[in-house]
Write a protein that holds these residues in place. Structure first.
Motif, mmCIF file in Angstrom:
data_model
loop_
_atom_site.group_PDB
_atom_site.id
_atom_site.type_symbol
_atom_site.label_atom_id
_atom_site.label_comp_id
_atom_site.label_asym_id
_atom_site.label_seq_id
_atom_site.Cartn_x
_atom_site.Cartn_y
_atom_site.Cartn_z
ATOM 1 N N ILE A 90 -9.626 -1.203 3.612
ATOM 2 C CA ILE A 90 -9.726 0.254 3.609
ATOM 3 C C ILE A 90 -9.407 0.715 5.019
ATOM 4 N N ASP A 111 -11.997 4.432 0.438
ATOM 5 C CA ASP A 111 -12.543 3.744 -0.734
ATOM 6 C C ASP A 111 -12.861 4.746 -1.845
ATOM 7 N N ILE A 166 -1.398 3.016 -6.313
ATOM 8 C CA ILE A 166 -2.818 2.644 -6.370
ATOM 9 C C ILE A 166 -3.193 2.230 -7.795
ATOM 10 N N VAL A 214 -7.176 11.112 -1.489
ATOM 11 C CA VAL A 214 -6.118 10.160 -1.106
ATOM 12 C C VAL A 214 -4.875 10.940 -0.673
ATOM 13 N N VAL A 252 -0.162 4.808 4.582
ATOM 14 C CA VAL A 252 -1.495 4.209 4.648
ATOM 15 C C VAL A 252 -1.732 3.439 5.958
ATOM 16 N N THR A 254 -8.428 -6.620 0.073
ATOM 17 C CA THR A 254 -8.183 -5.174 0.074
ATOM 18 C C THR A 254 -8.759 -4.649 1.374
ATOM 19 N N LYS A 294 -5.679 0.409 1.403
ATOM 20 C CA LYS A 294 -6.010 1.708 0.810
ATOM 21 C C LYS A 294 -6.404 2.670 1.935
ATOM 22 N N GLY A 325 0.840 -1.202 0.000
ATOM 23 C CA GLY A 325 0.000 0.000 0.000
ATOM 24 C C GLY A 325 0.866 1.239 0.000
#
Ligand SMILES: Nc1ncnc2c1ncn2[C@@H]1O[C@H](COP(=O)(O)OP(=O)(O)OP(=O)(O)O)[C@@H](O)[C@H]1O
Length: 204
Positions: free
Chosen positions: A180, A129, A166, A136, A18, A178, A126, A14
């Motif tokens: 979040i 979402d 990403i 981001v 993050v 994945t 991540k 990631g």
């Protein structure tokens, strides 16, 4: 390299900031003596406070080249003029300790691990979402400023790389999960659920 159910690496990927390091530490704290961090090899210089063999194995270009020539790396890459790699001998060490290796690497590295057929649990983290790259950037910027371990220029460089990371992830289809990480407590709970499911045998 031999892969078996008791040796499936946990590969955490990631963008910078993050929460990979934070989440990996939660796993180490909860599952004491079950996991071991795979210490990468690098030709970059140690930063203040970094210890050889703990944060990285610091080696020179010649040594790195020799290891590459001898197929000593599972995966390796160039970042600017410096090299980074996950060594076969490091995973062998962890295997001999009967622990599960934890790899904190980038999407390209994870792609190579996957293409070598090393059965692994791949987790991409991540920050949100949302697909909005500005959002981001803002989240990662806040976290990296909060962490306070890089200067402004380094933080901007890491944030600039995040979009590429990403995007590379969107083009890869082998990630098992994945996560979040917009709420650390909830992400940690979800991560523990994944660990219980994926490493049920190893935790017995
Ligand atoms: N869900 C979250 N919400 C807010 N802050 C978080 C969350 N998860 C982690 N953080 C904080 O964000 C900062 C960056 O986290 P961390 O150091 O784990 O990132 P990283 O992905 O390992 O980054 P790098 O790749 O640069 O090492 C830390 O200060 C951490 O406490």
């Amino acid at each position: 390299m031999e892969s078996s159910a008791s040796f499936r690496p946990l590969v955490v990927v990631g963008p910078s900031g993050v929460g990979k390091g934070t989440l990996i530490k939660k796993v180490f704290d909860k599952y004491v003596d079950k996991f071991s961090f795979s210490v990468s090899y690098t030709t970059r210089d140690p930063r203040e406070g970094e210890e050889n063999g703990v944060h990285y194995h610091f080696i020179d270009h010649e040594q790195f080249q020799k290891m590459e020539d001898e197929d000593g790396f599972i995966e390796s890459c160039n970042v600017h003029t410096k090299k980074y790699g996950t060594a076969v001998c490091e995973l062998d060490r962890i295997k001999s300790e009967k622990k599960i290796p934890v790899l904190d690497i980038d999407v390209q590295g994870a792609t190579k691990v996957n293409s070598k057929g090393i059965d692994s649990v791949f987790i991409f983290i991540k920050p949100t979402d949302s697909e909005d790259i500005e959002e981001v950037r803002k989240i990662l910027s806040d976290r990296l400023h909060g962490r306070g371990t890089e200067n402004e220029e380094q933080i901007q460089g890491r944030i600039d790389q995040a979009a590429g990371e990403i995007e590379a992830f969107q083009n890869s289809d082998f990630f098992t999960y994945t996560l979040i990480n917009d709420d650390l407590e909830k992400t940690t709970e979800r991560l523990f659920e994944i660990m219980e499911k994926e490493y049920e045998q190893e935790f017995k």
